[in-house]
Design a protein around this motif. Structure first.
Motif, short mmCIF file in Angstrom:
data_model
loop_
_atom_site.label_atom_id
_atom_site.label_comp_id
_atom_site.label_asym_id
_atom_site.label_seq_id
_atom_site.Cartn_x
_atom_site.Cartn_y
_atom_site.Cartn_z
N VAL A 65 0.84 -1.21 0.00
CA VAL A 65 0.00 0.00 0.00
C VAL A 65 0.86 1.25 0.00
O VAL A 65 0.69 2.16 -0.82
CB VAL A 65 -0.93 -0.01 1.24
CG1 VAL A 65 -1.57 1.35 1.42
CG2 VAL A 65 -1.97 -1.07 1.10
N ILE A 66 1.85 1.27 0.91
CA ILE A 66 2.72 2.45 1.01
C ILE A 66 3.46 2.66 -0.31
O ILE A 66 3.56 3.79 -0.82
CB ILE A 66 3.72 2.27 2.17
CG1 ILE A 66 2.98 2.15 3.50
CG2 ILE A 66 4.70 3.43 2.22
CD1 ILE A 66 2.24 3.38 3.90
N ILE A 90 1.11 4.06 -2.97
CA ILE A 90 0.80 5.48 -2.77
C ILE A 90 2.02 6.33 -3.10
O ILE A 90 1.90 7.40 -3.71
CB ILE A 90 0.31 5.72 -1.33
CG1 ILE A 90 -1.04 5.06 -1.13
CG2 ILE A 90 0.20 7.20 -1.02
CD1 ILE A 90 -1.61 5.21 0.23
N LEU A 112 2.17 9.23 -5.84
CA LEU A 112 2.55 10.60 -5.49
C LEU A 112 3.73 11.06 -6.32
O LEU A 112 3.80 12.23 -6.73
CB LEU A 112 2.89 10.70 -4.00
CG LEU A 112 1.70 10.84 -3.07
CD1 LEU A 112 2.17 10.93 -1.64
CD2 LEU A 112 0.90 12.08 -3.42
N GLY A 158 4.33 10.18 -9.32
CA GLY A 158 3.79 10.56 -10.63
C GLY A 158 3.14 11.92 -10.60
O GLY A 158 3.36 12.75 -11.48
N VAL A 159 2.35 12.18 -9.56
CA VAL A 159 1.65 13.46 -9.50
C VAL A 159 2.63 14.60 -9.29
O VAL A 159 2.46 15.70 -9.82
CB VAL A 159 0.59 13.43 -8.38
CG1 VAL A 159 -0.12 14.74 -8.29
CG2 VAL A 159 -0.41 12.35 -8.64
N LEU A 160 3.69 14.33 -8.50
CA LEU A 160 4.59 15.43 -8.15
C LEU A 160 5.59 15.76 -9.24
O LEU A 160 5.90 16.93 -9.46
CB LEU A 160 5.35 15.09 -6.87
CG LEU A 160 4.57 15.17 -5.57
CD1 LEU A 160 5.44 14.70 -4.43
CD2 LEU A 160 4.11 16.59 -5.32
N ILE A 204 -2.73 9.58 -9.98
CA ILE A 204 -3.88 9.63 -9.08
C ILE A 204 -4.58 8.28 -9.03
O ILE A 204 -4.98 7.80 -7.97
CB ILE A 204 -4.83 10.75 -9.54
CG1 ILE A 204 -4.22 12.08 -9.17
CG2 ILE A 204 -6.19 10.61 -8.88
CD1 ILE A 204 -4.93 13.23 -9.75
N ILE A 207 -2.61 6.03 -6.76
CA ILE A 207 -2.88 6.32 -5.34
C ILE A 207 -4.21 5.69 -4.94
O ILE A 207 -4.34 5.07 -3.88
CB ILE A 207 -2.94 7.84 -5.07
CG1 ILE A 207 -1.63 8.52 -5.43
CG2 ILE A 207 -3.23 8.11 -3.62
CD1 ILE A 207 -1.68 10.00 -5.26
N GLY A 208 -5.20 5.85 -5.84
CA GLY A 208 -6.51 5.28 -5.55
C GLY A 208 -6.44 3.77 -5.37
O GLY A 208 -7.04 3.22 -4.44
N VAL A 239 -5.02 2.99 -1.97
CA VAL A 239 -5.97 3.17 -0.88
C VAL A 239 -6.99 2.04 -0.88
O VAL A 239 -7.36 1.51 0.18
CB VAL A 239 -6.64 4.55 -0.99
CG1 VAL A 239 -7.69 4.71 0.07
CG2 VAL A 239 -5.61 5.64 -0.83
N ASN A 240 -7.43 1.61 -2.08
CA ASN A 240 -8.38 0.51 -2.15
C ASN A 240 -7.79 -0.78 -1.59
O ASN A 240 -8.45 -1.51 -0.85
CB ASN A 240 -8.81 0.27 -3.60
CG ASN A 240 -9.72 1.35 -4.09
OD1 ASN A 240 -10.33 2.05 -3.27
ND2 ASN A 240 -9.82 1.52 -5.37
N PHE A 280 -5.56 -0.96 0.63
CA PHE A 280 -5.50 -0.75 2.08
C PHE A 280 -6.83 -1.13 2.72
O PHE A 280 -6.87 -1.85 3.73
CB PHE A 280 -5.15 0.70 2.35
CG PHE A 280 -5.04 1.05 3.80
CD1 PHE A 280 -4.15 0.38 4.62
CD2 PHE A 280 -5.82 2.04 4.35
CE1 PHE A 280 -4.04 0.70 5.95
CE2 PHE A 280 -5.72 2.36 5.68
CZ PHE A 280 -4.83 1.69 6.48
#
Lengths: 107, 506, 113
Positions: free
Chosen positions: C10-11, C14, C18, C20-22, C34, C37-38, C41-42, C44
């Motif tokens: 999970v970590i 995420i 992040l 990729g987004v950053l 994004i 990341i989704g 979280v799923n 998780f």
């Protein structure tokens, strides 16, 4: 009905304020009545630029605080530089905020 | 009374139903569609008023989905169903959200000329209202996330409503990226809380929260995500983009949704109450930064809506400053703390009215001239009513005495002064600069040589709606205590006594 | 240690998202970030509801009563649907941006300051 907004040490009553404002307007009206009588109608619209006719290009109101922003040039350069408008930056600031709050709370 | 019992769910169900009914009715007749939409919004407004009245008089009202009473739960004894919980604080926010949406809907009847487009517009608007009301009324964490996403998706679609404008697309994309990252962080935090307590109900989690490291992580994620949605300083940058490029009435709705997220932030803050002193200080300092940065950036803007957006950041700063500095004394804020919190909550109401009026005026100016920047000049000659409305909005937003902004700002300044004089001084300076900014705007748009082009007439419905906002600004300005005692003080009491909120469920 | 592997995944997910987004300038890669990341979280949420040796939480003709928690699965289902909607909306915005400006570089922007 209690119309006075009480704060901890003071109070605020808009009605008294309005009465005082009207009183001030009345006094200024009295002063205005004693003013110059022979002023000409019709010249008020002409732009006035220290006695001279205005220069060619109209100085617009959006230039109004030119001096202010010029004096704070260093600050504005920094701050406008931070607002780059790139979406990656926005997320980076968000992560930074989370990190700061987490460090402050959890440690 | 069965209507009042079902009012919380009806407040969410009616806009959702009406949203999807709107395009179908719009196929038949656009007049019928307008009628249906206005009827739906008026009934929502009526329900919100009824609910607030009931809640302020009779205390917290809960609504359990799929069961008759909240107590009807699983064998283990904890609430598993989705529960809507309304106290004076939620009711106040839902009242604001529904009234502002009604006002914007009436304004848009003539603001957008193309009747076919309005089908989609009203669908999205009602969905946005669903998101706001759901976010306000829900007492369940996962439900909160769902409504947050409904809010994000519908507002992004509204920002990019005119898809032929590239800037609007760009700002909608930015908004969507930032808010979906925020929402995923909220979901992650919900997962962290669920993993520890096997609960999703906010009140039940708040009852059993331990304050462990994972709780702190979850609280951080929630608080920063809702600060992001509210647009406080380090994460404010999507705000001028979105507010500046959206159609002006949509900006009003975005502003309202920011205030709704602020409510969620305060609610989470008070019911969890982990390390409230430090968090209160963080909020106060973020508020001061927002005020300072908002006004100083607004000073150099040339796009009217963008300028108002920056001053909106400053106004959000005042709310956060007031509530944050009150929450420093959290477990039992009395005296100055109480005044600070109620000043902050009062400012939520004033902020929507003032900035809403200014945004609607910006929309009217755009309707008249087709321009978004400040190079207009001389509009007061042909549009004196608009100029008067602008003066009222300007006085209110910068906290000049007879208007409503003054009353709430007075409460904030005075009580913040006793927390730390420097914060209050910066706040007052921010107000002065705000006045300077709007004086500049007034002189740029309304004064000067008469506007040379032939102008259309502003439709009566737009003027009427702006008039209603201006009148309520003056009314609240003249009788602040009336509003304060009837709505704001119960809301503040509900906010600072999370025990009642928690015990209503368990 | 072995129990924690899903959480580490999970970590990692995420973190990749992040990243990729950053750091990615291509708008489609940001959207992909994004989505990742989704997914993290799923994963998780699903992992939270797992009970060792549990079966799917369907009561009719269940072989035994040891089941994984049903709530996180319902949450994940909802969250997946929401994620799809969000990603679809963002991709359509990217398409329109490409049509309008002829490029999807996040550093080529018109709104700033």
């Amino acid at each position: 009905m209690n119309l006075i907004l009480k704060t901890e040490v003071g109070f605020w009553n808009p009605i008294w304020f309005l009465i005082a404002l009207l009183l001030i307007f009345f006094i200024s009206y009295l002063i205005w009545l004693r003013g110059e009588r022979g002023y000409r109608k019709g010249v008020q619209r002409e732009a006035f630029f220290s006695g001279d006719p205005p220069p060619g290009e109209r100085i617009q109101a959006k230039n109004l605080y030119w001096g202010f922003s010029e004096a704070l040039m260093l600050y504005y350069k920094k701050v406008v530089g931070l607002h780059r408008g790139i979406v990656n930056d926005y997320v980076a600031w968000f992560i930074a905020l989370m990190a700061i709050i987490l460090i402050l709370i959890a440690l | 009374m069965t209507l009042i019992e079902h009012a919380p769910i009806l407040l969410i169900a009616i806009p959702l139903l009406a949203a999807f009914l709107t395009p179908i009715v719009g196929r038949v007749n656009s007049l019928l569609r307008n009628f249906e939409m206005i009827i739906a919004l008026i009934s929502i407004e009526f329900l919100a008023i009824l609910l607030s009245y009931d809640v302020i008089r009779n205390g917290i009202r809960t609504y359990t989905l799929g069961a008759e009473i909240p107590g009807l739960t699983s064998p283990a004894g904890f609430p598993v169903r989705i529960i809507l919980e309304v106290d004076a604080m939620n009711a106040f926010i839902s009242l604001i959200a529904s009234s502002i949406t009604l006002i914007v809907a009436i304004y848009c009847l003539n603001f957008m000329k193309e009747q076919r487009i309005l089908d989609k517009f009203y669908t999205l608007l009602l969905l946005l209202l669903t998101g706001m009301l759901g976010l306000t009324l829900t007492g369940d964490f996962f439900n909160l996330f769902v409504f947050l996403e409904i809010l994000s998706v519908s507002s992004a679609a509204l920002i990019a409503f005119y898809v032929q404008r590239g800037e609007a697309l760009e700002s909608a994309f930015k908004y969507m990226v930032i808010s979906s990252v925020g929402a995923l962080m909220v979901l992650f935090a919900i997962g962290l809380l669920y993993g520890q307590y096997d609960l999703l109900n906010m009140a039940a989690i708040a009852d059993s929260i331990q304050g462990s490291f994972l709780d702190k992580v979850a609280l951080t994620l929630l608080i920063s995500a809702f600060l992001l949605k509210a647009g406080s300083v380090p994460v404010h940058m999507w705000k001028p983009d979105a507010y500046g490029e959206a159609p002006a009435p949509v900006s009003v709705l975005l502003l309202t949704s920011a205030l709704v997220s602020l409510y969620v932030l305060f609610r989470i803050f008070t019911i969890f109450a982990i390390n409230p002193v430090l968090l209160g200080w963080i909020l106060a300092i973020l508020g001061i930064l927002s005020i300072f940065l908002g006004v100083s950036m607004a000073l150099i803007q040339n796009n009217l809506q963008r300028l108002i957006a920056y001053s909106g950041i400053a106004e959000i700063g005042y709310i956060i400053l007031g509530v944050g500095s009150g929450l420093v004394e959290f477990p039992s804020p009395t005296g100055f703390g109480f005044t600070a919190i109620s000043g902050g909550l009062f400012h939520i109401l004033n902020d929507t009215l003032d900035l809403g009026l200014l945004f609607l005026i910006a929309g009217a100016i755009f309707y008249l001239t087709g321009k978004r920047d400040l190079s207009i000049g001389g509009l007061a000659h042909s549009q004196p009513t608009l100029a008067v409305f602008f003066l009222i909005g300007m006085g209110a937003v910068s906290g000049l005495p007879p208007f409503n902004g003054f009353a709430s700002k007075l409460m904030i300044y005075e009580s913040v002064y006793y927390l730390n004089p420097l914060l209050a001084i910066i706040g007052i300076l921010g107000s002065i600069l705000m006045l300077a900014i709007f004086v500049k705007v007034f002189s740029a748009i309304f004064l000067g040589i008469p506007y040379d082009k032939e102008l259309r007439k502003i439709p009566g419905s737009m003027l009427a709606v702006m008039g209603i906002l201006a009148l309520s600004i003056i009314f609240i300005g003249l009788f602040p205590n009336l509003v304060l005692e009837s709505i704001i003080t119960p809301a503040t009491k509900a906010l600072i006594n999370p025990k009642n909120y928690i015990e209503a469920i368990l | 240690m072995l129990h924690n592997i899903p959480f580490i995944a999970v970590i990692v997910l995420i973190a990749i998202g992040l990243y990729g987004v950053l750091f990615k300038r291509n708008l489609i890669k940001i959207v992909m970030g994004i989505n990742i990341i989704g997914s993290g979280v799923n994963l998780f949420l699903i992992e939270l509801g797992y009970r060792e040796g549990g079966v799917a939480p369907i009561f009719t003709s269940a072989p035994k009563l040891e089941m994984v928690l049903p709530t996180p699965q319902a949450l994940t289902l909802t969250s997946i649907v929401i994620n799809i909607a969000v990603v679809a909306l963002m991709l359509s915005l990217v398409t329109l941006i490409y049509k309008h400006y002829g490029g999807i570089d996040s550093e080529k922007r018109r709104l700033k300051g």
